[in-house]
Design an enzyme around this catalytic site. Structure first.
Site, PDB file in Angstrom:
ATOM      1  N   PHE A 156       0.856  -1.180   0.000  1.00 59.85           N
ATOM      2  CA  PHE A 156       0.000   0.000   0.000  1.00 59.85           C
ATOM      3  C   PHE A 156       0.889   1.225   0.000  1.00 59.85           C
ATOM      4  O   PHE A 156       2.096   1.134   0.204  1.00 59.85           O
ATOM      5  CB  PHE A 156      -0.956  -0.013   1.202  1.00 59.85           C
ATOM      6  CG  PHE A 156      -0.269  -0.089   2.535  1.00 59.85           C
ATOM      7  CD1 PHE A 156       0.077   1.061   3.233  1.00 59.85           C
ATOM      8  CD2 PHE A 156       0.034  -1.319   3.106  1.00 59.85           C
ATOM      9  CE1 PHE A 156       0.715   0.991   4.462  1.00 59.85           C
ATOM     10  CE2 PHE A 156       0.665  -1.408   4.335  1.00 59.85           C
ATOM     11  CZ  PHE A 156       1.012  -0.240   5.015  1.00 59.85           C
ATOM     12  N   TYR A 157       0.283   2.365  -0.249  1.00 60.96           N
ATOM     13  CA  TYR A 157       1.044   3.601  -0.406  1.00 60.96           C
ATOM     14  C   TYR A 157       0.702   4.591   0.696  1.00 60.96           C
ATOM     15  O   TYR A 157      -0.460   4.730   1.068  1.00 60.96           O
ATOM     16  CB  TYR A 157       0.791   4.205  -1.790  1.00 60.96           C
ATOM     17  CG  TYR A 157       1.377   3.317  -2.859  1.00 60.96           C
ATOM     18  CD1 TYR A 157       2.651   3.547  -3.339  1.00 60.96           C
ATOM     19  CD2 TYR A 157       0.693   2.194  -3.317  1.00 60.96           C
ATOM     20  CE1 TYR A 157       3.231   2.707  -4.276  1.00 60.96           C
ATOM     21  CE2 TYR A 157       1.262   1.347  -4.246  1.00 60.96           C
ATOM     22  CZ  TYR A 157       2.522   1.608  -4.721  1.00 60.96           C
ATOM     23  OH  TYR A 157       3.098   0.755  -5.628  1.00 60.96           O
TER      24      TYR A 157
END
Length: 164
Positions: A28-29
């Site tokens: 995820f970012y």
């Protein structure tokens, strides 16, 4: 800082050799992708043989050549960052030796909770001019198409339409 030189290709999964054991990747970012942004920050949790590790990666601008810094992250800290992240990608990564190189072949399973069944291969090179052999299962090159960057897919999903 390290520089990454990476080329990406679609994969004809029916032509792949029998794959043994891959690593499960959940990523995820922490920074959303935008046109004003000069870097993105990713957290990746890697599962292999019942063990989990984590990496924090900062990637600079660029498609084929860009700055990349990656550091180990304690698994508990990575899990605590999940609520702060966006753009979840779940995939299995296989490493396949071919010629003088090792290919990372990713089987995307879900993007932002939406199931997908897509394949993408990456090869890291020492220079942009370096030659390499392409296995028979390699399809169209998508290195110059920003829609195939994981950070972009984490927002927009798997690309549709004509390859750029």
């Amino acid at each position: 800082m390290a520089t990454e030189i990476e080329r990406k290709f679609l994969v004809d999964s029916k032509r792949l050799p029998t794959l043994l054991i891959g690593k499960g990747l959940y990523q995820f970012y922490l920074t959303p992708l935008s046109t004003e942004q000069k870097a993105c920050v990713r957290v990746r949790i890697i599962s292999s043989a019942g063990q989990a590790t984590a990496k924090l990666t900062i990637k600079g601008e660029g498609l084929v050549t860009r700055t990349e810094v990656e550091v180990d992250l304690p698994i508990e800290e990575a899990k605590q960052l999940i609520p702060l992240g966006t753009g979840e990608i779940v995939k299995t990564r296989y490493r396949i030796s071919f010629g003088k190189h090792v290919w990372d072949v990713d089987h995307f399973l879900s993007i932002n909770g939406k199931e997908v069944d897509r394949w993408l291969a990456e090869i890291e090179l020492e220079s942009t001019e370096e030659e390499f052999e392409k296995p028979s299962w390699i399809g169209f090159e998508v290195s110059d198409d920003p829609r195939y960057q994981n950070a972009s897919m984490s927002i927009h999903g798997w690309p549709t339409g004509k390859i750029k």
